[in-house]
Design a protein around this motif. Structure first.
Motif, PDB file in Angstrom:
ATOM      1  N   MET A   1       0.656  -0.846  -0.321  1.00 43.59           N
ATOM      2  CA  MET A   1       0.271   0.167   0.227  1.00 43.59           C
ATOM      3  C   MET A   1       1.135   1.805  -0.009  1.00 43.59           C
ATOM      4  O   MET A   1       0.395   2.433  -0.578  1.00 43.59           O
ATOM      5  N   ASP A   2       1.992   1.698   0.661  1.00 42.11           N
ATOM      6  CA  ASP A   2       2.668   1.886   0.459  1.00 42.11           C
ATOM      7  C   ASP A   2       3.442   2.692  -0.562  1.00 42.11           C
ATOM      8  O   ASP A   2       3.723   3.567  -1.251  1.00 42.11           O
ATOM      9  N   THR A   3       3.791   1.585  -1.529  1.00 39.28           N
ATOM     10  CA  THR A   3       4.621   1.927  -2.583  1.00 39.28           C
ATOM     11  C   THR A   3       3.098   2.620  -3.903  1.00 39.28           C
ATOM     12  O   THR A   3       3.618   3.239  -4.369  1.00 39.28           O
ATOM     13  N   ARG A   4       1.954   2.490  -3.278  1.00 36.98           N
ATOM     14  CA  ARG A   4       0.762   2.940  -4.724  1.00 36.98           C
ATOM     15  C   ARG A   4       0.872   4.630  -3.903  1.00 36.98           C
ATOM     16  O   ARG A   4       0.591   5.597  -5.016  1.00 36.98           O
ATOM     17  N   ALA A   5       1.620   4.794  -2.836  1.00 33.80           N
ATOM     18  CA  ALA A   5       1.161   6.436  -2.489  1.00 33.80           C
ATOM     19  C   ALA A   5       2.246   6.792  -2.921  1.00 33.80           C
ATOM     20  O   ALA A   5       1.907   7.833  -3.013  1.00 33.80           O
ATOM     21  N   VAL A   6       3.105   6.333  -2.609  1.00 33.01           N
ATOM     22  CA  VAL A   6       4.632   6.483  -3.094  1.00 33.01           C
ATOM     23  C   VAL A   6       4.524   7.082  -4.629  1.00 33.01           C
ATOM     24  O   VAL A   6       4.949   8.172  -4.921  1.00 33.01           O
ATOM     25  N   ASN A   7       3.832   6.007  -6.039  1.00 32.39           N
ATOM     26  CA  ASN A   7       3.557   6.212  -6.459  1.00 32.39           C
ATOM     27  C   ASN A   7       2.496   7.479  -7.071  1.00 32.39           C
ATOM     28  O   ASN A   7       3.324   8.150  -8.734  1.00 32.39           O
ATOM     29  N   LYS A   8       1.530   7.718  -6.349  1.00 30.72           N
ATOM     30  CA  LYS A   8       0.538   8.528  -6.918  1.00 30.72           C
ATOM     31  C   LYS A   8       1.448  10.221  -6.321  1.00 30.72           C
ATOM     32  O   LYS A   8       1.288  10.785  -7.074  1.00 30.72           O
ATOM     33  N   GLU A   9       2.084   9.844  -5.652  1.00 33.90           N
ATOM     34  CA  GLU A   9       2.732  11.476  -5.198  1.00 33.90           C
ATOM     35  C   GLU A   9       4.203  11.470  -5.658  1.00 33.90           C
ATOM     36  O   GLU A   9       4.841  12.749  -6.223  1.00 33.90           O
ATOM     37  N   MET A  10       4.730  11.029  -7.019  1.00 27.25           N
ATOM     38  CA  MET A  10       6.186  10.854  -7.827  1.00 27.25           C
ATOM     39  C   MET A  10       5.286  11.366  -9.114  1.00 27.25           C
ATOM     40  O   MET A  10       5.566  12.436  -9.390  1.00 27.25           O
ATOM     41  N   ALA A  11       3.825  11.188  -9.157  1.00 27.72           N
ATOM     42  CA  ALA A  11       3.325  11.200 -10.427  1.00 27.72           C
ATOM     43  C   ALA A  11       2.689  13.034 -10.375  1.00 27.72           C
ATOM     44  O   ALA A  11       2.807  13.389 -11.282  1.00 27.72           O
ATOM     45  N   LEU A  12       2.506  12.477  -9.602  1.00 23.87           N
ATOM     46  CA  LEU A  12       2.059  14.362  -9.165  1.00 23.87           C
ATOM     47  C   LEU A  12       3.268  15.115  -9.443  1.00 23.87           C
ATOM     48  O   LEU A  12       2.952  16.035 -10.190  1.00 23.87           O
ATOM     49  N   ILE A  13       4.947  14.721  -8.907  1.00 25.00           N
ATOM     50  CA  ILE A  13       5.745  15.639  -8.667  1.00 25.00           C
ATOM     51  C   ILE A  13       6.027  15.857 -10.283  1.00 25.00           C
ATOM     52  O   ILE A  13       6.082  16.701 -10.901  1.00 25.00           O
ATOM     53  N   SER A  14       6.014  14.590 -10.959  1.00 24.31           N
ATOM     54  CA  SER A  14       6.454  14.392 -12.310  1.00 24.31           C
ATOM     55  C   SER A  14       5.342  15.850 -13.261  1.00 24.31           C
ATOM     56  O   SER A  14       6.092  16.257 -14.015  1.00 24.31           O
ATOM     57  N   ASN A  15       4.455  15.733 -12.600  1.00 27.31           N
ATOM     58  CA  ASN A  15       3.357  16.054 -13.692  1.00 27.31           C
ATOM     59  C   ASN A  15       3.812  17.898 -13.669  1.00 27.31           C
ATOM     60  O   ASN A  15       3.581  18.439 -14.266  1.00 27.31           O
ATOM     61  N   VAL A  16       4.159  17.975 -12.004  1.00 25.34           N
ATOM     62  CA  VAL A  16       4.351  19.407 -11.825  1.00 25.34           C
ATOM     63  C   VAL A  16       5.605  19.779 -12.762  1.00 25.34           C
ATOM     64  O   VAL A  16       5.394  21.548 -13.299  1.00 25.34           O
ATOM     65  N   LEU A  17       6.316  18.773 -12.594  1.00 20.30           N
ATOM     66  CA  LEU A  17       7.528  19.426 -13.151  1.00 20.30           C
ATOM     67  C   LEU A  17       6.917  19.391 -14.777  1.00 20.30           C
ATOM     68  O   LEU A  17       7.815  20.257 -15.092  1.00 20.30           O
ATOM     69  N   ALA A  18       6.747  18.059 -15.022  1.00 14.88           N
ATOM     70  CA  ALA A  18       6.349  18.578 -16.511  1.00 14.88           C
ATOM     71  C   ALA A  18       5.494  20.062 -17.127  1.00 14.88           C
ATOM     72  O   ALA A  18       5.614  20.769 -17.840  1.00 14.88           O
ATOM     73  N   ALA A  19       4.826  20.835 -16.037  1.00 14.77           N
ATOM     74  CA  ALA A  19       4.098  21.584 -16.610  1.00 14.77           C
ATOM     75  C   ALA A  19       4.748  23.108 -16.603  1.00 14.77           C
ATOM     76  O   ALA A  19       4.814  23.384 -17.051  1.00 14.77           O
ATOM     77  N   TYR A  20       5.316  22.884 -15.117  1.00 16.99           N
ATOM     78  CA  TYR A  20       6.111  23.978 -15.556  1.00 16.99           C
ATOM     79  C   TYR A  20       7.844  23.866 -16.155  1.00 16.99           C
ATOM     80  O   TYR A  20       7.871  25.272 -16.597  1.00 16.99           O
ATOM     81  N   THR A  21       8.123  22.951 -16.664  1.00 20.16           N
ATOM     82  CA  THR A  21       8.507  23.314 -18.019  1.00 20.16           C
ATOM     83  C   THR A  21       8.073  23.635 -19.789  1.00 20.16           C
ATOM     84  O   THR A  21       8.571  24.564 -20.181  1.00 20.16           O
ATOM     85  N   PHE A  22       6.788  22.994 -18.953  1.00 21.18           N
ATOM     86  CA  PHE A  22       5.796  23.321 -20.872  1.00 21.18           C
ATOM     87  C   PHE A  22       5.802  25.164 -20.374  1.00 21.18           C
ATOM     88  O   PHE A  22       5.832  25.814 -21.109  1.00 21.18           O
ATOM     89  N   ILE A  23       5.441  25.802 -19.042  1.00 23.70           N
ATOM     90  CA  ILE A  23       5.473  27.306 -19.073  1.00 23.70           C
ATOM     91  C   ILE A  23       6.316  27.842 -19.397  1.00 23.70           C
ATOM     92  O   ILE A  23       6.475  29.264 -19.913  1.00 23.70           O
ATOM     93  N   ALA A  24       7.325  27.151 -19.393  1.00 20.15           N
ATOM     94  CA  ALA A  24       9.208  27.851 -19.015  1.00 20.15           C
ATOM     95  C   ALA A  24       9.806  28.172 -20.195  1.00 20.15           C
ATOM     96  O   ALA A  24       9.867  29.292 -20.959  1.00 20.15           O
ATOM     97  N   ASP A  25       8.762  26.606 -21.558  1.00 21.44           N
ATOM     98  CA  ASP A  25       9.311  27.016 -22.668  1.00 21.44           C
ATOM     99  C   ASP A  25       8.513  27.781 -23.491  1.00 21.44           C
ATOM    100  O   ASP A  25       9.000  28.422 -24.403  1.00 21.44           O
ATOM    101  N   HIS A  26       7.068  27.748 -23.092  1.00 25.38           N
ATOM    102  CA  HIS A  26       6.138  28.518 -24.503  1.00 25.38           C
ATOM    103  C   HIS A  26       5.157  29.368 -23.305  1.00 25.38           C
ATOM    104  O   HIS A  26       4.448  29.616 -22.914  1.00 25.38           O
ATOM    105  N   LEU A  27       6.267  30.552 -22.754  1.00 28.04           N
ATOM    106  CA  LEU A  27       5.763  31.364 -21.518  1.00 28.04           C
ATOM    107  C   LEU A  27       4.208  32.371 -22.436  1.00 28.04           C
ATOM    108  O   LEU A  27       3.281  32.074 -21.936  1.00 28.04           O
TER     109      LEU A  27
END
Length: 150
Positions: free
Chosen positions: A1-27
Motif C-alpha cells: 500500500m505504501d508503494t501506491r501512495a509513493v507512486n501517486k506522489e511521484m506522479a504528482l511531482i512529475s506532472n507538476v515539473l512537466a507543467a513547469y517546464t512547458f510553461i517555461a518553454d512556451h511562456l
C-alpha cells in the motif's frame, strides 16, 4: 500500500515539473491560455448574473390564478362581458413589462425635496464648470480648439 501512495506522489511531482517546464518553454502560449480562461470565466459569471437578475422577478411571480367562483356567476360572466379578452391582454408579457417600466419612471429616486434640490444644484454647478472649461481653453494659432465648435 505504501508503494501506491509513493507512486501517486511521484506522479504528482512529475506532472507538476512537466507543467513547469512547458510553461517555461512556451511562456506566451501559457499566458494566452491563462487569459482566455480568465476571460471565459468572467463572461460566464456575467452571463449567470444577467440571467439571475432578469429571472428573479419573473420566476417569483407566476401567472395569477383567478379565484374560484360559483358556476352560476361564471356562466353570467362568460355570456355578458368581454372580461376574458381584457385579462388575456393584461397578462401579456409585454404589457407587464411596460407597466413595470412606467412604475419605475413614476417612482421618485430622492427621499425628500431637499435631496432633489441638492442634486439639481449639483447638476447646475457641473454644467457651469463644463461651460467655463470649454470657453476658457486657449486658442493656439493654427489649431482649432473645442471652443470653436461649442
Amino acid at each position: 500500500m505504501d508503494t501506491r501512495a509513493v507512486n501517486k506522489e511521484m506522479a504528482l511531482i512529475s506532472n507538476v515539473l512537466a507543467a513547469y517546464t512547458f510553461i517555461a518553454d512556451h511562456l506566451e502560449r501559457a499566458a494566452l491560455f491563462f487569459m482566455c480562461g480568465v476571460c471565459l470565466g468572467l463572461f460566464f459569471t456575467l452571463l449567470a448574473l444577467v440571467v439571475q437578475i432578469s429571472c428573479r422577478k419573473e420566476c417569483r411571480t407566476g401567472p395569477k390564478r383567478q379565484p374560484r367562483s360559483h358556476p352560476r356567476v361564471a356562466k353570467e360572466d362568460s355570456e355578458g362581458s368581454n372580461s376574458d379578452s381584457d385579462s388575456d391582454s393584461a397578462s401579456d408579457l409585454s404589457a407587464r413589462r411596460h407597466r413595470r417600466f412606467e412604475r419605475t419612471l413614476r417612482t421618485n429616486v430622492f427621499v425628500s425635496a431637499e435631496e432633489l434640490e441638492r442634486a439639481q444644484r449639483l447638476e447646475e454647478r457641473e454644467r457651469i464648470i463644463r461651460e467655463i472649461w470649454m470657453n476658457g481653453q486657449p486658442d493656439v494659432p493654427g489649431t482649432l480648439g473645442i471652443s470653436h465648435y461649442y
